[in-house]
Design an enzyme around this catalytic site. Structure first.
Site, PDB file in Angstrom:
ATOM      1  CG  ASP A  46       6.306  78.283   1.921  1.00 47.55           C
ATOM      2  OD1 ASP A  46       6.091  79.344   1.322  1.00 47.55           O
ATOM      3  OD2 ASP A  46       7.063  78.194   2.903  1.00 47.55           O
ATOM      4  CG  LEU A  47      10.852  79.299  -2.711  1.00 43.14           C
ATOM      5  CD1 LEU A  47      11.469  78.062  -3.333  1.00 43.14           C
ATOM      6  CD2 LEU A  47      10.903  80.465  -3.695  1.00 43.14           C
ATOM      7  CG  ASP A  48      11.132  82.309   0.746  1.00 42.30           C
ATOM      8  OD1 ASP A  48      12.042  81.994  -0.039  1.00 42.30           O
ATOM      9  OD2 ASP A  48      10.461  83.344   0.624  1.00 42.30           O
ATOM     10  CB  SER A  62       6.617  81.259  -2.975  1.00 41.26           C
ATOM     11  OG  SER A  62       7.418  82.231  -2.313  1.00 41.26           O
ATOM     12  CB  ALA A  63       4.095  85.078   0.348  1.00 44.31           C
ATOM     13  CB  SER A  64       9.065  85.170  -2.097  1.00 43.63           C
ATOM     14  OG  SER A  64      10.175  85.917  -2.547  1.00 43.63           O
ATOM     15  CE  LYS A 123      10.740  81.010   9.886  1.00 42.29           C
ATOM     16  NZ  LYS A 123      11.070  79.704  10.487  1.00 42.29           N
ATOM     17  CB  THR A 127      15.052  81.788   1.026  1.00 40.06           C
ATOM     18  OG1 THR A 127      14.045  80.821   0.775  1.00 40.06           O
ATOM     19  CG2 THR A 127      16.032  81.837  -0.129  1.00 40.06           C
ATOM     20  CE  LYS A 141       2.029  81.236   1.183  1.00 40.23           C
ATOM     21  NZ  LYS A 141       3.381  80.647   1.258  1.00 40.23           N
ATOM     22  CD  GLU A 201       3.343  77.790   3.935  1.00 40.30           C
ATOM     23  OE1 GLU A 201       4.300  78.088   4.686  1.00 40.30           O
ATOM     24  OE2 GLU A 201       2.958  78.523   3.014  1.00 40.30           O
ATOM     25  CG  ASP A 202       8.727  77.883   6.365  1.00 35.96           C
ATOM     26  OD1 ASP A 202       7.879  78.337   5.569  1.00 35.96           O
ATOM     27  OD2 ASP A 202       9.716  78.523   6.749  1.00 35.96           O
ATOM     28  CG  ASN A 224      13.011  88.548  -4.293  1.00 36.03           C
ATOM     29  OD1 ASN A 224      13.461  89.244  -5.198  1.00 36.03           O
ATOM     30  ND2 ASN A 224      12.668  89.044  -3.119  1.00 36.03           N
TER      31      ASN A 224
END
Ligand code: B16
Ligand code: MG
Length: 219
Positions: free
Chosen positions: A8-10, A115-117, A44, A16, A146, A170-171, A119
């Site tokens: 995951d990214l954020d 990532s779901a983003s 999240k 972020t 997700k 993941e977070d 950005n």
């Protein structure tokens, strides 16, 4: 046999998640809606529009917004968020991430971003880590968000590996559920109380250790 690690990214590669929180908090304050860090956990990993709807559900006096108004509110949050991520530099990689990713790659394993983003590319570029990942899933091409496993299954397919040979990191609770739904091994970063379904919970990315994790994975 472990073949890939999908991130995951954020909140995993960089913090972020904090900027998303700040942008949503500002949006909620403008609307007079109470918004706490605890409630923010529910947002999240959740898409921008679904996050907005969750936020609006917290209003003491519910308002019926038109679709156009919803889009405007989501755009406003995203503007605030995009301003915040403009300050990102490689120094904003979370502790241990650079070494962890380097250890994975030096063993010949693959790495991916799920990532779901929308950005994500902007954030990865600012961090200077675009070439550290073999695959970055394009969320615009997915049907389900997700906790649906689609994003992790897509990452595995694009990497050419079986989901059972992957670790997901993941977070977010929704993200851990997506990893488990995909049939992968789930590592959660954060407070163990938030992640009943994770295979391993680490309190911070600084605790990510490739050798230990690979050993646990192989059982
Ligand atoms: P955007 P991740 C998710 O990214 C965030 O956790 C979530 O808070 C955010 O709403 C979502 O991306 C959409 O982001 O508004 O930038 O498209 O954790 O899956 O990397
Ligand atoms: Mg996240």
């Amino acid at each position: 046999k472990l073949k890939a690690v999908i991130f995951d990214l954020d909140g995993v590669i960089t913090d972020t998640a904090e900027y998303h929180y700040q942008a949503w908090k500002a949006t909620a304050t403008e609307l007079g809606i109470p918004f706490t860090r605890e409630f923010n956990e529910n947002l999240k990993g959740v898409s921008r529009m679904d996050s907005l709807k969750l936020l609006l559900s917290q209003a003491e006096k519910p308002v019926n917004y038109s679709d156009e108004e919803l889009v405007q509110l989501a755009d406003r949050k995203n503007k605030l968020y995009v301003e915040l991520i403009e300050t990102i530099t490689p120094a904003d990689l979370l502790p241990g991430i650079t070494e962890f990713v380097a250890d994975i790659r030096s063993t010949g394993l693959k790495t991916g971003i799920a990532s779901a983003s929308k950005n994500a590319i902007a954030v990865l570029t600012r961090l200077g880590v675009m070439d550290h990942f073999d695959v970055i899933v394009d969320v615009n091409k997915l049907k389900n968000s997700k906790p649906d496993p689609e994003i992790f299954l897509t990452a595995a397919a694009q990497l050419g590996v079986e989901p059972a040979d992957c670790i997901g990191v993941e977070d977010a609770a929704s993200g851990v559920d997506a990893i488990k739904g995909a049939g992968m091994f789930a590592v959660a970063i954060g407070n163990a109380a938030h992640f009943p379904h994770a295979d391993i919970v680490l309190s911070s990315t600084a605790e990510l250790n490739f050798r230990e994790l690979a050993q646990t994975f192989e059982g």
